[in-house]
Write a protein that holds these residues in place. Structure first.
Motif, PDB file in Angstrom:
ATOM      1  N   ILE A  47       0.818  -1.223   0.000  1.00 18.17           N
ATOM      2  CA  ILE A  47       0.000   0.000   0.000  1.00 18.17           C
ATOM      3  C   ILE A  47       0.857   1.280   0.000  1.00 18.17           C
ATOM      4  CG2 ILE A  47      -1.720   1.315   1.305  1.00 18.17           C
ATOM      5  CD1 ILE A  47      -2.853  -1.408   2.243  1.00 18.17           C
ATOM      6  N   PRO A  48       1.768   1.468   0.966  1.00 25.41           N
ATOM      7  CA  PRO A  48       2.542   2.720   0.934  1.00 25.41           C
ATOM      8  C   PRO A  48       3.460   2.831  -0.283  1.00 25.41           C
ATOM      9  CG  PRO A  48       3.379   1.253   2.640  1.00 25.41           C
ATOM     10  CD  PRO A  48       2.101   0.651   2.142  1.00 25.41           C
ATOM     11  N   VAL A  64       2.774   1.868  -3.283  1.00 31.51           N
ATOM     12  CA  VAL A  64       1.952   2.342  -4.405  1.00 31.51           C
ATOM     13  C   VAL A  64       1.892   3.865  -4.374  1.00 31.51           C
ATOM     14  CG1 VAL A  64      -0.391   2.438  -5.337  1.00 31.51           C
ATOM     15  CG2 VAL A  64       0.536   0.255  -4.531  1.00 31.51           C
ATOM     16  N   LEU A  65       1.579   4.412  -3.201  1.00 32.46           N
ATOM     17  CA  LEU A  65       1.333   5.854  -3.121  1.00 32.46           C
ATOM     18  C   LEU A  65       2.617   6.664  -3.245  1.00 32.46           C
ATOM     19  CD1 LEU A  65      -1.413   5.540  -0.455  1.00 32.46           C
ATOM     20  CD2 LEU A  65      -1.718   6.542  -2.712  1.00 32.46           C
ATOM     21  N   ALA A 123      -5.441   3.082  -2.153  1.00 27.92           N
ATOM     22  CA  ALA A 123      -4.229   3.059  -2.972  1.00 27.92           C
ATOM     23  C   ALA A 123      -4.581   2.744  -4.422  1.00 27.92           C
ATOM     24  CB  ALA A 123      -3.237   2.042  -2.421  1.00 27.92           C
ATOM     25  N   ALA A 178      -6.228   5.685  -5.986  1.00 29.51           N
ATOM     26  CA  ALA A 178      -5.259   6.737  -6.285  1.00 29.51           C
ATOM     27  C   ALA A 178      -4.535   6.441  -7.591  1.00 29.51           C
ATOM     28  CB  ALA A 178      -4.259   6.870  -5.136  1.00 29.51           C
ATOM     29  N   LEU A 186       0.068  12.853  -2.606  1.00 29.03           N
ATOM     30  CA  LEU A 186       0.039  11.388  -2.699  1.00 29.03           C
ATOM     31  C   LEU A 186       0.911  10.764  -1.605  1.00 29.03           C
ATOM     32  CD1 LEU A 186       0.213  11.060  -6.562  1.00 29.03           C
ATOM     33  CD2 LEU A 186      -1.587  10.089  -5.129  1.00 29.03           C
ATOM     34  N   ALA A 217      -0.101   8.526   1.702  1.00 30.60           N
ATOM     35  CA  ALA A 217       0.569   7.290   2.136  1.00 30.60           C
ATOM     36  C   ALA A 217       0.817   7.332   3.641  1.00 30.60           C
ATOM     37  CB  ALA A 217       1.891   7.110   1.386  1.00 30.60           C
ATOM     38  N   GLU A 223      -0.935   4.861   6.450  1.00 33.36           N
ATOM     39  CA  GLU A 223      -0.130   4.032   7.350  1.00 33.36           C
ATOM     40  C   GLU A 223      -0.455   4.349   8.809  1.00 33.36           C
ATOM     41  OE1 GLU A 223       0.999   1.415   5.554  1.00 33.36           O
ATOM     42  OE2 GLU A 223       2.951   1.575   6.524  1.00 33.36           O
ATOM     43  N   LEU A 272       1.878   0.193  -9.814  1.00 30.82           N
ATOM     44  CA  LEU A 272       1.134  -0.817  -9.044  1.00 30.82           C
ATOM     45  C   LEU A 272       1.895  -2.138  -9.019  1.00 30.82           C
ATOM     46  CD1 LEU A 272      -2.668  -0.565  -9.943  1.00 30.82           C
ATOM     47  CD2 LEU A 272      -1.580  -0.148  -7.742  1.00 30.82           C
TER      48      LEU A 272
END
Lengths: 383, 357
Positions: free
Chosen positions: A73-74, A76-77, A220, A223, A271, A275, A279, A314
């Protein structure tokens, strides 16, 4: 013998183009894994056992998948943050600081305003996080436009400012009467950290403990789609790409170059800030200095590995998530230190940043004129 | 053309490998326990001990290493197989719980978590897994749980011993302490004990104690500040300096080791482990170190867990001075006797350091 089909395929069809875009990153990853194996052999370890453990740790069971997704997840951002800036030929090294600012802003809202319903409090905290990153990203944009200060230098310096500012907000004070930071948890004693985020501002679990995967995963994904849409489907995105390709031509064409630069840096910061917010609100449920923005630096590698394309980001983020998610199991199963994962990630960066090495190793044909201009190469030239 | 391709690849990878090998290759500190591959399903051992480090390496010459050496020693004493003990080096502060879960899922009986920072995660894991014993090194237990022991230390005791040593060695009547942050209670305890110990042998002694002014994340990793502060203390006439604060303190020790009269008129005292071994550069001035005996503490707790006599709650490990090494001849027998008496007095409670009163 003829060369592999991939390198000679017609560039006109969409599938071929996609495959070709995937070629260098995949080979870079492969080369990095091979080099990692060589390092392991040299230090007397068994690479097969290590990679077996890595795979098992990342995908072996539900907990493994959960770790991988949680780590993705983090990436990706922050990857999107860096990639978006690349589209305008801006090099955002500041995702780390923007991540920290996003965390701090989100936690400031998340630990206050008791009694708000979830559907108000959580969005508010997320927006605060985005705003924190937005602000931190806009500063280098504004400085670049009005003073010519290069965004690389400014973003690097702002990383330090953010890290220290974040530390100060949760500073526990000292025994010699120093004032504690405004967000410090008064019940934490000597520990510098914030209180827990209120339940109404926590991102709910998609899968609860021990899996600990939260709904941030959809944020995510959303986004990534939004950034793709912005870059490729909107007039603004067209302007961004034009500024990225040739700033002077863009100016001649009447595009608001200065506005575009500031806006892009701000959005990139937003963005990375998101993130940090995700988190903090989804996983850590508090902010402490040790939850720093290292993931912001990895965003650079993820963006490059993803060829600065949202879909590529991604995929790259998922690869990095799997590497990090499986690292501990790798050490548990094979005894190979998890540091090897950082070596592999660094090698990936080296290989994607220098595609010539990959072309040399795997004997690929030089790239066609069409996509020769890398997103990175123009960064230092344009002001 | 055809043949050259794999050859070229091989040459490149070899070159790359050599390049990488030139850098310090990651090597496990001790191969025992984590060297063998694919043993998760191995049911040979009835009793398994896992260790989760704080962010960093297991061979950090500090807490992680001392704790792991304790696990290794306990395994030898209990006759465990090499595969029955393993460690995971934490890469990210967010991973504490995950790393402990790896051991829980693999059916480990004892999990050692090293460091103050793992406290919350360890408590949560202990609550969820009542059948697993947890040993939290440097983790104070507010509420006792039967399957979680916090291995903690009376830092003021070893600080007091260091103070007695420093006060006795000083000729100028001025001694100093270069300390990590006062945000961390053990550091304060070391200092308060040090001052009390020095005053016990010389009531008029002047002690210059300086805490690092920065935030927690810098306070223990700032050797330049440690060196500058030690230099300042020397300029103010201090002739024995206690460096207590991770790498910051090490900076002070190394500065004193290169000062005029190091080992003759100017001395330094280390902290936590025997720094004669961990900071060889400090040997010219290092008379001793105020130690937390983590290794024997871990051995005792692991052994008790295997005997079914695990003590929940806080478990106090021993505090002591490290050997004098090359300075052994220089320390008068009376001072050695005084230190032994002091140690006994601290243990039986007849000597009070004044810390925490």
């Amino acid at each position: 013998m003829r060369r592999p089909v991939l390198a000679t395929a017609s560039p006109t069809t969409g599938i071929a183009r996609t495959l070709r875009a995937l070629l260098i990153p995949s080979l870079a990853l492969l080369a990095a894994l091979l080099a990692g194996a060589v390092v392991m052999i040299l230090s007397g370890d068994d690479p097969m056992a290590a990679y077996g453990g890595l795979f098992k740790g990342a995908f072996g069971d539900g907990k493994g998948w959960a770790r991988t997704i949680r780590k993705t997840i983090p990436f990706v951002l922050t990857g999107l943050s860096v990639a978006l800036a690349f589209k305008v030929s801006l090099f955002n090294i500041g995702a780390s600081g923007q991540f920290v600012m996003g965390s701090v802003f989100a936690v400031a809202v998340g630990i206050n305003f008791e009694g708000l319903p979830v559907y108000v409090h959580l969005p508010l905290a997320l927006i605060a996080g985005i705003a924190g990153g937005l602000l931190w990203g806009a500063i280098p944009g504004i400085l670049k436009v009005y003073t010519g200060a290069h965004e690389v230098i400014v973003t690097i310096m702002l990383n330090y400012v953010a890290s220290l500012l974040g530390g100060w907000t949760v500073y526990a004070g000292g025994t010699q009467g120093q004032t504690p930071g405004p967000l410090w948890d008064r019940t934490a004693g000597a520990i510098s950290e914030t209180p827990d985020v209120l339940h109404s501002a926590q991102i709910p679990w998609l899968f609860g403990p021990p899996y600990r995967v939260h709904y941030g995963v959809f944020l995510a994904l959303a986004a990534a789609i939004l950034v793709w849409w912005l870059i490729f489907k909107t007039p603004l995105g067209f302007e961004m790409r034009t500024v990225g390709h040739n700033m002077r031509a863009a100016r001649y064409a009447g595009i608001r170059v200065n506005f575009t630069i500031i806006l892009t840096m701000a959005l990139a910061g937003g963005l990375a800030g998101l993130a940090g917010a995700i988190e903090t609100l989804g996983l850590n449920h508090k902010f402490a200095p040790e939850f720093g923005g290292a993931v912001g630096f990895d965003g650079i590698t993820v963006a490059l590995l993803g060829q600065t394309h949202p879909i590529g980001v991604l995929l790259a983020a998922f690869m990095f998530g799997a590497l990090d998610g499986g690292a501990a199991t790798m050490q548990f199963e094979s005894g190979v230190p998890a540091d090897i994962i950082q070596i592999i990630q660094a090698l990936v960066l080296a290989f994607v940043a220098a595609p010539l090495i990959i072309r040399l190793i795997f004997r690929l044909r030089p790239q066609s004129q069409e996509d020769a201009g890398s997103a990175v190469s123009t960064s230092w030239g344009g002001t | 053309m055809k043949a050259s391709r794999p050859v070229k690849l091989l040459v490149f990878l070899t070159a790359l490998a050599l390049l990488l090998a030139a850098c310090p290759a990651p090597m496990p500190a001790t191969d025992s326990g984590s060297g063998a591959a694919g043993t998760a399903g191995d049911m040979a051992g009835e009793f398994k001990v896992g260790l989760v480090t704080d962010v960093g390496r297991v061979n950090d010459r500090s807490f992680n290493q001392s704790a792991w050496e304790g696990v290794v020693a306990a395994a030898e004493a209990l006759g465990l197989a090499e595969d029955d003990i393993k460690y995971i080096e934490t890469q990210d502060a967010k991973d504490y719980a995950d790393n402990m879960q790896q051991f829980i899922d693999a059916g480990y009986n004892v999990i050692v978590s090293v460091g103050f920072a793992l406290g919350d995660a360890t408590t949560a894991a202990a609550q969820e897994n009542p059948d697993v014993f947890f040993i939290g090194v440097d983790q104070f237990q507010g509420e006792a749980m039967s399957n979680l022991a916090g291995l903690i230390f009376n830092e003021d005791h070893s600080g007091y011993l260091a103070g007695v040593l420093a006060g006795s060695l000083s000729r100028t009547g001025t001694i100093a302490a270069v300390l990590g942050t006062d945000l961390v209670p053990p550091v304060v305890a070391f200092n308060e004990g040090y001052i009390a110990g020095a005053k016990s042998v010389n009531a008029d002694i002047n002690v210059i104690s300086t805490y690092h002014p920065g935030e927690i994340s810098q306070a223990f990793v700032d050797p330049e500040w440690g060196a500058a502060t030690a230099k300042q203390a020397l300029d103010q006439g201090a002739d024995v300096i206690f460096g207590a604060g991770g790498i910051t303190g090490n900076g002070a020790l190394q500065e004193i080791a290169t000062a005029d009269g190091a080992g003759e008129t100017v001395f330094c005292i280390g902290v936590d482990t025997d720094q004669w071994n961990t900071v060889p550069a400090a040997q010219p001035c290092l008379v001793s170190s105020a130690m937390k005996l983590i290794t024997p503490g871990v051995v005792e707790l692991v052994t008790m867990a295997s005997d079914g006599e695990f003590p929940g709650g806080n478990y106090f490990g021993d505090a002591d001075l490290a050997p004098f090494h090359d300075f052994d001849d220089m320390i008068a027998q009376e001072l050695k006797d005084l230190l032994e008496e002091t140690k006994a007095g601290l243990i039986d409670g007849s000597i009070d350091t004044g810390y925490g009163n």
